[in-house]
Enzyme design. Structure first.
Site, PDB file in Angstrom:
ATOM      1  CD  GLU A  16      -1.595  -2.373   1.779  1.00  0.00           C
ATOM      2  OE1 GLU A  16      -0.368  -2.610   1.954  1.00  0.00           O
ATOM      3  OE2 GLU A  16      -2.475  -3.208   2.046  1.00  0.00           O
ATOM      4  CE  LYS A  18       5.233  -0.760  -6.615  1.00  0.00           C
ATOM      5  NZ  LYS A  18       6.597  -0.441  -7.014  1.00  0.00           N
ATOM      6  CB  ILE A 439      23.149  -3.352 -18.452  1.00  0.00           C
ATOM      7  CG1 ILE A 439      24.172  -2.220 -18.437  1.00  0.00           C
ATOM      8  CG2 ILE A 439      23.474  -4.346 -17.362  1.00  0.00           C
ATOM      9  CD1 ILE A 439      25.590  -2.617 -18.816  1.00  0.00           C
ATOM     10  CB  SER A 441      16.185  -4.825 -18.089  1.00  0.00           C
ATOM     11  OG  SER A 441      16.890  -3.864 -17.350  1.00  0.00           O
ATOM     12  CB  CYS A 524       8.686  -4.291  -3.365  1.00  0.00           C
ATOM     13  SG  CYS A 524       8.051  -2.983  -2.332  1.00  0.00           S
ATOM     14  CD1 TRP A 569      20.337  -9.826  -3.944  1.00  0.00           C
ATOM     15  CD2 TRP A 569      19.750  -9.377  -6.046  1.00  0.00           C
ATOM     16  NE1 TRP A 569      21.093  -8.760  -4.366  1.00  0.00           N
ATOM     17  CE2 TRP A 569      20.750  -8.456  -5.653  1.00  0.00           C
ATOM     18  CE3 TRP A 569      19.224  -9.277  -7.343  1.00  0.00           C
ATOM     19  CZ2 TRP A 569      21.223  -7.460  -6.501  1.00  0.00           C
ATOM     20  CZ3 TRP A 569      19.692  -8.277  -8.183  1.00  0.00           C
ATOM     21  CH2 TRP A 569      20.688  -7.382  -7.761  1.00  0.00           C
ATOM     22  CG  HIS A 702      20.432   4.485 -10.316  1.00  0.00           C
ATOM     23  ND1 HIS A 702      21.708   4.226 -10.752  1.00  0.00           N
ATOM     24  CD2 HIS A 702      19.964   3.318  -9.825  1.00  0.00           C
ATOM     25  CE1 HIS A 702      21.998   2.959 -10.512  1.00  0.00           C
ATOM     26  NE2 HIS A 702      20.957   2.384  -9.962  1.00  0.00           N
TER      27      HIS A 702
END
Ligand code: 39S
Ligand code: ZN
Length: 767
Positions: A16, A18, A439, A441, A524, A569, A702
């Site tokens: 919620e 996020k 790279i 994606s 997330c 991860w 970024h």
């Protein structure tokens, strides 16, 4: 014995927070609405903890973005460049200033960069790095800490426990932005602000305050040890009557034990999951004035607690110092675990019975306390679950274990050395100097993510879904051709995440519906759970790489995630060494690499962004880790022919102290993040005379900012001064999945221009 909790996840069981933050950033909701979502989440969290019987319920563990950034705002460590955000008649609030520090501010004529972000110790959580200047001043700025305490006091019956990052760790987490001082020297200026905040908390009724000092369990210099003494003596003197609990986690104080137990505080929290061996020494050393919080429930993993083992530790502690001086707690904040196992309806019940998420972990703390009071039934039930996991045939696969046992030297080495491979590959590919690539994606747009959500809900068939992903892939190929990139990628539209995707396809892995944990800010991840021996029942990426390659004459690079990163991860097994699990994954990735080669893919990238963050927190443990981590990469990479080019990629590329190990990976090409450091990070490669090819990132992905051709040419000139020209690739810093298409196209177009410019220069020199 009191029940203590160190922190609770705050993103919301359905993310919620996020969603609300992202809507606020895009102007879809106002401040009031965001604040009300946050307030509701805090209230729910406090209620759950109170209902579980937690005595010391934490507050100020909530954060809109990151708890370290919260501290910076509370302590007034706000870099000067953000001053205009709150002035010049803008209608911004403290919250907007806060988000500007986290995300940068590109609005109404301002272009202010964000603060740097880095990994929180050896976790996959990222914090915002405090910036320190020579003339650094601190002052109590944001009143979040006291406001949240007041709010929590109304919500829970027992007095809540404010959680702050302790002063020494706060300084050590930061970075000097100017030469000529060490950040630890700022302690004298910082302490009065801590004293002011702690005193106010006491005035408001706080009984316990938790100060997180994870650095107390790391390698410390003499000066840093002194700082601990100074800080806690000053606090003890100025804040009489407040019970301070210093929390360490992720390691043991070890050689800092004498220091840790001598701090004039009321309690020390220790992590008995990561470092159970410390218990005897701590019990022995703890003076009578010191209480201990025993972190027996794993705050970093999702396994059901082994009550028998925990009770052994607790009983030993009771015998040594008596139960009045003890707390039971999770090993660290539960921030790193997902919310609620009960919400997972798709997990095999046998396996589900081995697991516990944040909410269940609260229950475990309460169970342990109940068992000590005589509820033996709880212990019996737990014993059964632990035993069922130990002997389950779902976990142990003899053929996997045999294959790992049979790994030999030749499985970890390419047939010929790099120099010869480079010749063979240059010949085969015929690329220009400074070849351009990305790279891996490309933007994961809402449309793409929605397709996957609809597939999961059954609103799209698999065939319809795949047709849409094929369309996106072809579009990405055309776009890359138009931009003029030399080596293309398929774009990874079929992947939800670079680890979760593989977790869904590998055996021995289990994935969740809602097992979200915060990675940074509103981002997330849903780490897969490795519960058993790992194998690869079928090809995982071949279909998409082959498809993309069939649609272009240019080279399409295959994309895989490396074994160490998949391990790092995921939630990992705690019933075997991490190295053993990693070797199993490495063999599965090796098979995929070979399958890609067979399918005609000539360049294959095996990403290992997490190699560095996996480094143990204590230097003495580095060699053993590096040995198996690098070994695992080599197993994954060494199954191919000489003419197949292996790439790897790493983020956060501070390599000075591990450069020889990076070289030992022997990847034909490594792409790294260097733009934010203005190529400074390349010096390690130059000094080492790193022999293989390198793609130093020429722009920061970024930020939405489109870099100019000139600034990238400047960076490339710097790189060419440091490295042999024939070894340099041109690429962004990292994958582009979080960016938008407009930005991506514009930035890559400029990047290709920059490569052309630098090539022209080379040709002039040659002729
Ligand atoms: N760790 C991992 N595991 N992976 C990484 O890439 C990284 N990178 C670094 C370091 N650690 C990592 C951290 N960087 C995201 C981006 C960068 C990160 C970490 C995370 C990220 O974008 N995360 C996404 C997010 O927070 C979730 C990714 C995901 O799994 O938004 N998405 C799923 C998918 O694509 C679920 C999509 C989704 O949210 O299938 N669906 C919606 C829903 O279920 C519906 C979609 C809609 O209608 O809008 O509610
Ligand atoms: Zn990266």
């Amino acid at each position: 014995m009191q029940k203590n909790n160190l922190g609770y996840p705050r993103i919301g069981a359905r993310r919620e927070l996020k969603k609300a933050c992202e809507r606020y950033w895009s102007g879809k909701i106002d401040r009031e609405e965001l604040l009300s979502v946050a307030e509701k989440l805090r209230r729910q969290n406090w209620t759950v903890q109170q209902e579980a019987g937690i005595d010391l319920v934490p507050c100020n563990d909530f954060s809109f973005y990151d708890q370290v950034l919260d501290m910076s705002l509370s302590l007034g460590a706000i870099p000067k460049r953000y001053t205009p955000v709150l002035t010049q008649n803008r209608e911004n609030t403290e919250l907007d200033l806060y988000f500007a520090m986290a995300r940068g501010y590109q609005k109404d004529g301002l272009d202010i960069t964000a603060m740097e972000m880095t990994k929180w110790f050896d976790t996959n959580y990222h914090y915002i790095v405090p910036e320190f200047y020579k003339e650094q001043e601190f002052k109590w700025f944001s009143s979040k800490i006291t406001e949240e305490f007041t709010e929590a006091k109304k919500a829970v019956k027992k007095t809540p426990k404010p959680v702050l990052i302790g002063p020494v760790s706060y300084l050590l987490l930061g970075k000097e932005k100017e030469e000529g001082f060490h950040r630890i020297d700022l302690l004298k200026k910082l302490l009065p602000v801590y004293v002011e905040i702690l005193s106010e908390l006491k005035a408001l009724g706080a009984e316990w305050i938790q100060l997180d000092e994870p650095f107390l369990s790391l390698d410390l210099t003499e000066k840093e040890k002194e700082a601990y003494k100074t800080a806690y003596e000053a606090i003890a003197k100025a804040c009489k009557g407040i019970n301070i609990m210093v929390a360490t986690y992720f390691e043991e104080p070890g050689d800092n034990t004498a220091l840790a137990v001598s701090l004039p505080v009321s309690a020390l929290h220790i992590d008995l999951v990561r470092a159970p061996q410390q218990l005897d020494a701590i019990l022995e050393a703890a003076p009578e004035s010191l209480s201990l919080s025993l972190g027996v429930v794993d705050g970093r993993n999702i396994w059901k607690n082994n009550y028998e083992k925990s009770l052994d530790y607790i009983r030993k502690a009771i015998d040594a110092i008596g139960e009045e001086r003890l707390f039971i707690a999770p090993s660290c904040s539960l921030l790193h675990t997902p919310y609620d196992l009960d919400a997972e309806t798709g997990i095999d019940p046998e396996i589900k019975n081995w697991l516990a998420f944040a909410k269940q972990k609260l229950g475990e703390i309460s169970d342990l306390s109940d068992i000590l009071e005589g509820n033996e039934g709880l212990l019996e039930e737990n014993r059964k679950a632990i035993e069922s996991r130990r002997i389950s045939s779902q976990i142990h696969k003899q053929e996997v274990k045999d294959r790992v046992a049979a790994i030999s030297e030749k499985d970890t080495t390419r047939h010929v050395g790099f120099a010869l491979r480079q010749k063979i590959q240059k010949n085969r590919f015929g690329l220009p100097l400074y070849p351009t690539t990305t790279i891996g994606s490309f933007p994961q747009t809402t449309d793409i993510r929605r397709l996957r959500a609809r597939l999961k809900k059954g609103e799209l068939t698999r065939a319809e879904y795949e047709a849409r992903i094929e369309k996106a892939t072809i579009e990405a190929i055309r776009t890359q051709e138009k931009i003029g990139l030399d080596v293309l990628v398929h774009g990874e539209f079929e992947r939800n995440d670079m680890v979760e995707y593989f977790g869904e396809l590998l055996e021995g892995f289990l994935f969740t519906r809602n097992g979200w944990v915060q990675s940074y800010g509103s981002r997330c991840v849903k780490p897969p759970i490795i519960y058993g021996d790992v194998s690869r029942p079928e090809d995982m990426t071949v279909r998409w790489s082959r498809f993309a390659q069939q649609h272009t004459d240019r080279i399409v690079k295959g994309m895989l995630t490396g074994p160490v990163t998949i391990l790092q991860w995921s939630f990992v097994r705690d019933d075997q060494a991490r190295s053993a699990t990693t070797f199993q994954i490495a063999l599965a990735i090796r098979d995929e690499v070979v399958a890609l080669e067979k399918a005609g893919i000539s360049m294959i990238q095996i990403d290992e962004p997490a190699i560095r963050e996996g480094l143990p927190l204590r230097k003495k443990d580095w060699p053993a880790y590096l040995n198996w981590a690098i070994g695992a990469f080599r197993i994954a990479a060494s199954g191919v022919q000489d003419e197949t080019q292996i790439h790897t990629h790493m983020c956060y590329s501070e390599f000075n102290d591990i450069i020889e190990h990076i070289a030992a990976m022997d990847a034909d090409v490594i792409t790294i993040e260097t733009s934010r450091s203005q190529m400074e990070l390349l010096e390690a490669f130059a000094d080492f005379k790193y022999p293989n090819e390198i793609g130093p990132g020429v722009y920061d992905i970024h930020s939405p900012r489109v870099p100019t051709v000139e600034e990238m040419v400047t960076l490339l000139r710097k790189a060419s001064a440091l490295l042999p020209e024939e070894n340099i690739w041109v690429n962004p810093d990292c994958g582009l999945k979080t960016r938008k298409w407009e930005e991506t196209e514009a930035a890559l177009t400029n990047m290709v221009q920059a490569a052309k410019k630098i090539r022209e220069k080379v040709e002039q020199v040659v002729s």
